[in-house]
Write a protein that holds these residues in place. Structure first.
Motif, PDB file in Angstrom:
ATOM      1  N   HIS A  34      -8.248  -6.057   5.094  1.00  0.00           N
ATOM      2  CA  HIS A  34      -7.904  -5.684   3.717  1.00  0.00           C
ATOM      3  C   HIS A  34      -7.320  -6.862   2.952  1.00  0.00           C
ATOM      4  CE1 HIS A  34      -8.120  -1.277   4.236  1.00  0.00           C
ATOM      5  NE2 HIS A  34      -7.704  -1.514   5.470  1.00  0.00           N
ATOM      6  N   THR A  35      -7.255  -6.675   1.629  1.00  0.00           N
ATOM      7  CA  THR A  35      -6.472  -7.563   0.782  1.00  0.00           C
ATOM      8  C   THR A  35      -5.305  -6.761   0.197  1.00  0.00           C
ATOM      9  OG1 THR A  35      -6.427  -9.027  -1.134  1.00  0.00           O
ATOM     10  CG2 THR A  35      -7.806  -7.066  -1.321  1.00  0.00           C
ATOM     11  N   HIS A  49     -12.838  -3.447   4.156  1.00  0.00           N
ATOM     12  CA  HIS A  49     -12.593  -2.157   3.500  1.00  0.00           C
ATOM     13  C   HIS A  49     -13.767  -1.784   2.594  1.00  0.00           C
ATOM     14  CE1 HIS A  49      -9.449   0.366   1.056  1.00  0.00           C
ATOM     15  NE2 HIS A  49     -10.375   1.101   1.625  1.00  0.00           N
ATOM     16  N   CYS A  91     -12.095  -5.088  -1.962  1.00  0.00           N
ATOM     17  CA  CYS A  91     -11.260  -5.379  -0.801  1.00  0.00           C
ATOM     18  C   CYS A  91     -12.113  -5.645   0.442  1.00  0.00           C
ATOM     19  CB  CYS A  91     -10.341  -4.187  -0.549  1.00  0.00           C
ATOM     20  SG  CYS A  91      -9.260  -4.401   0.866  1.00  0.00           S
TER      21      CYS A  91
HETATM   22 ZN    ZN Z   1      -8.293  -2.388   1.471  1.00  0.00          ZN
END
Ligand code: ZN
Length: 266
Positions: free
Chosen positions: A129-130, A242, A250
């Protein structure tokens, strides 16, 4: 419906586009403001974008699902459809995320197994993820303070803790979130049996790019270290972004598992 139009008007104004007074009424000013925002959304980020997503879901233009603080192609199409319909709520099919093919299967060669939750879900998925935070967000603050802020956002969602199993910062420090044996809250529909780690970008993510476009080398190698640990602890068969599960940018790039898996797992 008026409330959703008002949300769009205040969000546009927060992003420096004038969409008329926040009166909840659709008119030429609202239409022109939202059109201008849509034409020039590059770099727009944050809670107003979240708010636009919420309104588009309520108005029936976007499928119910996780919302993003960054501008996604789905949000773009949904806003375009709303403008084309002159602000009227939609009936019929909503804009869904195009499904992506699953990545290649990795072959773990050990018997270690990690289970999550009371039902004992075997952990086999690792999701990258970010934190979707803008350029400059980290400046002048400790990693612990930043971690606490992300955790507060997640608690504000009504979650009992930060949703990630950990967050990785630009200097490569990893702060652990939920225990690996706990089900996280980071990828709707795939939380049970997965681990999710989030990386803090050094640049606002407004488009898909390469990992190096948004993250430091220290962050990226720390993420590879976490994945290697996970692969030893449990038979991870899929390493994914994601964006393979939701209408999001993401983590800002397409995850190629072979770039992330430890040697011998590909
Ligand atoms: Zn994410």
């Amino acid at each position: 419906m008026g409330e959703d139009i008002r949300l769009l008007q205040t969000a546009a104004s927060a992003l420096n586009f004038s969409a008329g007074p926040a009166d909840g009424l659709w008119g030429p000013k609202t239409r022109a403001g939202l059109q201008a925002l849509r034409d020039a959304h590059q770099g727009r980020w944050g809670d107003p974008v979240l708010q636009i997503g919420r309104a588009l879901i309520d108005l029936g233009y976007l499928a119910e699902g996780p919302l993003s603080r960054v501008w996604t192609p789905e949000l773009d199409r949904a806003l375009g459809a709303l403008i084309a319909a002159d602000g009227l709520p939609r009936s019929g099919a909503v804009i869904e995320v195009a499904p992506q093919p699953p990545g290649p299967v990795l072959r773990p060669g050990h018997g270690n197994q990690l289970f999550q939750g009371r039902a004992g879900h075997l952990v086999q998925l690792f999701v990258i993820h970010t934190a979707a935070t803008p350029t400059g967000w980290v400046r002048g603050r400790s990693n612990a303070e930043l971690f606490a802020e992300i955790r507060r956002w997640h608690l504000a969602n009504g979650w009992r803790d930060i949703g990630y199993h950990g967050v990785i910062f630009p200097d490569g420090e990893i702060l652990e979130g939920r225990a690996w044996g706990e089900i996280g809250a980071h990828v709707v529909g795939h939380n049970a049996g997965s681990l999710g780690y989030s990386m803090v970008p050094i640049r606002t993510i407004t488009r898909m790019g390469a990992p190096e476009d948004f993250y430091t080398d220290a962050t990226l190698s720390a993420m590879r270290g976490v994945i290697a640990r996970a692969c030893v602890r449990t038979p991870i068969t899929r390493i994914a972004g994601h964006n393979e599960f939701a209408a999001k940018l993401c983590p800002g790039f397409l995850v190629r598992p072979e770039d992330w898996a430890p040697a011998g797992w590909a």
